[in-house]
Design a protein around this motif. Sequence first.
Motif, PDB file in Angstrom:
ATOM      1  N   SER A  60     -58.928   4.405 -50.950  1.00  0.00           N
ATOM      2  CA  SER A  60     -59.110   4.176 -52.390  1.00  0.00           C
ATOM      3  C   SER A  60     -59.409   5.479 -53.110  1.00  0.00           C
ATOM      4  N   GLU A  61     -58.764   5.673 -54.235  1.00  0.00           N
ATOM      5  CA  GLU A  61     -59.021   6.767 -55.165  1.00  0.00           C
ATOM      6  C   GLU A  61     -58.725   8.162 -54.626  1.00  0.00           C
ATOM      7  N   THR A  62     -57.838   8.284 -53.651  1.00  0.00           N
ATOM      8  CA  THR A  62     -57.429   9.612 -53.205  1.00  0.00           C
ATOM      9  C   THR A  62     -55.983   9.565 -52.716  1.00  0.00           C
ATOM     10  N   ASP A  63     -55.291  10.651 -52.951  1.00  0.00           N
ATOM     11  CA  ASP A  63     -53.930  10.779 -52.457  1.00  0.00           C
ATOM     12  C   ASP A  63     -53.960  11.363 -51.053  1.00  0.00           C
ATOM     13  N   ILE A  64     -52.980  10.987 -50.248  1.00  0.00           N
ATOM     14  CA  ILE A  64     -52.868  11.508 -48.894  1.00  0.00           C
ATOM     15  C   ILE A  64     -51.539  12.242 -48.786  1.00  0.00           C
ATOM     16  N   SER A  65     -51.602  13.472 -48.296  1.00  0.00           N
ATOM     17  CA  SER A  65     -50.385  14.247 -48.035  1.00  0.00           C
ATOM     18  C   SER A  65     -50.475  14.784 -46.610  1.00  0.00           C
ATOM     19  N   HIS A  66     -49.449  15.509 -46.189  1.00  0.00           N
ATOM     20  CA  HIS A  66     -49.424  16.048 -44.827  1.00  0.00           C
ATOM     21  C   HIS A  66     -49.131  17.541 -44.848  1.00  0.00           C
ATOM     22  N   ASP A  67     -49.828  18.279 -44.003  1.00  0.00           N
ATOM     23  CA  ASP A  67     -49.572  19.693 -43.803  1.00  0.00           C
ATOM     24  C   ASP A  67     -48.256  19.823 -43.030  1.00  0.00           C
ATOM     25  N   GLY A  68     -47.307  20.567 -43.582  1.00  0.00           N
ATOM     26  CA  GLY A  68     -45.987  20.678 -42.977  1.00  0.00           C
ATOM     27  C   GLY A  68     -45.982  21.324 -41.602  1.00  0.00           C
ATOM     28  N   THR A  69     -46.773  22.357 -41.416  1.00  0.00           N
ATOM     29  CA  THR A  69     -46.801  23.064 -40.136  1.00  0.00           C
ATOM     30  C   THR A  69     -47.339  22.173 -39.024  1.00  0.00           C
ATOM     31  N   LEU A  70     -48.462  21.504 -39.260  1.00  0.00           N
ATOM     32  CA  LEU A  70     -49.027  20.617 -38.239  1.00  0.00           C
ATOM     33  C   LEU A  70     -48.131  19.410 -37.992  1.00  0.00           C
ATOM     34  N   ALA A 100     -50.877  11.242 -26.902  1.00  0.00           N
ATOM     35  CA  ALA A 100     -52.177  11.151 -27.582  1.00  0.00           C
ATOM     36  C   ALA A 100     -52.420  12.415 -28.401  1.00  0.00           C
ATOM     37  N   GLY A 101     -52.102  13.580 -27.831  1.00  0.00           N
ATOM     38  CA  GLY A 101     -52.241  14.840 -28.562  1.00  0.00           C
ATOM     39  C   GLY A 101     -51.365  14.886 -29.797  1.00  0.00           C
ATOM     40  N   THR A 102     -50.171  14.330 -29.688  1.00  0.00           N
ATOM     41  CA  THR A 102     -49.270  14.267 -30.838  1.00  0.00           C
ATOM     42  C   THR A 102     -49.893  13.467 -31.967  1.00  0.00           C
ATOM     43  N   HIS A 103     -50.504  12.341 -31.632  1.00  0.00           N
ATOM     44  CA  HIS A 103     -51.117  11.509 -32.664  1.00  0.00           C
ATOM     45  C   HIS A 103     -52.348  12.188 -33.273  1.00  0.00           C
ATOM     46  N   TYR A 104     -53.109  12.904 -32.469  1.00  0.00           N
ATOM     47  CA  TYR A 104     -54.245  13.649 -33.014  1.00  0.00           C
ATOM     48  C   TYR A 104     -53.769  14.769 -33.933  1.00  0.00           C
ATOM     49  N   LEU A 105     -52.701  15.465 -33.552  1.00  0.00           N
ATOM     50  CA  LEU A 105     -52.138  16.493 -34.430  1.00  0.00           C
ATOM     51  C   LEU A 105     -51.653  15.883 -35.734  1.00  0.00           C
ATOM     52  N   GLY A 106     -50.995  14.736 -35.640  1.00  0.00           N
ATOM     53  CA  GLY A 106     -50.526  14.057 -36.857  1.00  0.00           C
ATOM     54  C   GLY A 106     -51.668  13.665 -37.776  1.00  0.00           C
ATOM     55  N   THR A 107     -52.768  13.236 -37.178  1.00  0.00           N
ATOM     56  CA  THR A 107     -53.932  12.887 -37.982  1.00  0.00           C
ATOM     57  C   THR A 107     -54.564  14.135 -38.581  1.00  0.00           C
ATOM     58  N   ALA A 108     -54.612  15.219 -37.818  1.00  0.00           N
ATOM     59  CA  ALA A 108     -55.147  16.472 -38.339  1.00  0.00           C
ATOM     60  C   ALA A 108     -54.282  17.015 -39.474  1.00  0.00           C
ATOM     61  N   ALA A 109     -53.018  16.648 -39.507  1.00  0.00           N
ATOM     62  CA  ALA A 109     -52.116  17.113 -40.563  1.00  0.00           C
ATOM     63  C   ALA A 109     -52.350  16.408 -41.893  1.00  0.00           C
ATOM     64  N   MET A 110     -53.073  15.305 -41.857  1.00  0.00           N
ATOM     65  CA  MET A 110     -53.317  14.550 -43.085  1.00  0.00           C
ATOM     66  C   MET A 110     -54.277  15.310 -44.007  1.00  0.00           C
ATOM     67  N   ARG A 111     -53.920  15.401 -45.260  1.00  0.00           N
ATOM     68  CA  ARG A 111     -54.738  16.072 -46.271  1.00  0.00           C
ATOM     69  C   ARG A 111     -55.137  15.076 -47.344  1.00  0.00           C
ATOM     70  N   MET A 112     -56.443  15.002 -47.586  1.00  0.00           N
ATOM     71  CA  MET A 112     -56.955  14.122 -48.628  1.00  0.00           C
ATOM     72  C   MET A 112     -58.285  14.667 -49.134  1.00  0.00           C
TER      73      MET A 112
END
Length: 128
Positions: free
Chosen positions: A62-72, A113-125
């Motif tokens: 709620s009340e925030t946009d989510i984007s992704h870091d391209g490199t990660l 599992a590492g791939t999913h953690y990297l994907g989560t770390a790529a999330m910006r909010m």
Amino acid sequence: MATPLAGQVTACLGSAPGPRRTVRSLATGRTRRPGWPALGAASIGCGIWTMRFIAMPGFQVSETDISHDGTLTFLSLLVATLVVGAGVFTVGCRGARPVPLLAAGLFTGLGVAGTHYLGTAAMRMNGP
């Protein structure tokens, strides 16, 4: 609800050809053997990665946009493909005996599992 379901369908469709290509590598002559595991790894790795990035837009805060870091984000695709490739090549070149299967499965599972953690770390909010 629709995006996680679409992500699951995409993962199944993307990953389904991978095991078939691995099995084909076991039945193919030595000179053409590496091509099949490479195609299998690309298929499974991209299926796993695509599932995550189709399903995650269903996650909202709620009340925030989510984007992704391209490199990660790209790094998570690379990791998915490489770890699956290591597992597929292990089985494709060493055979489907218990030890190669166990080693390939363990390494691939930890890599996914590492791939999913990297994907989560790529999330910006915004927020802590």
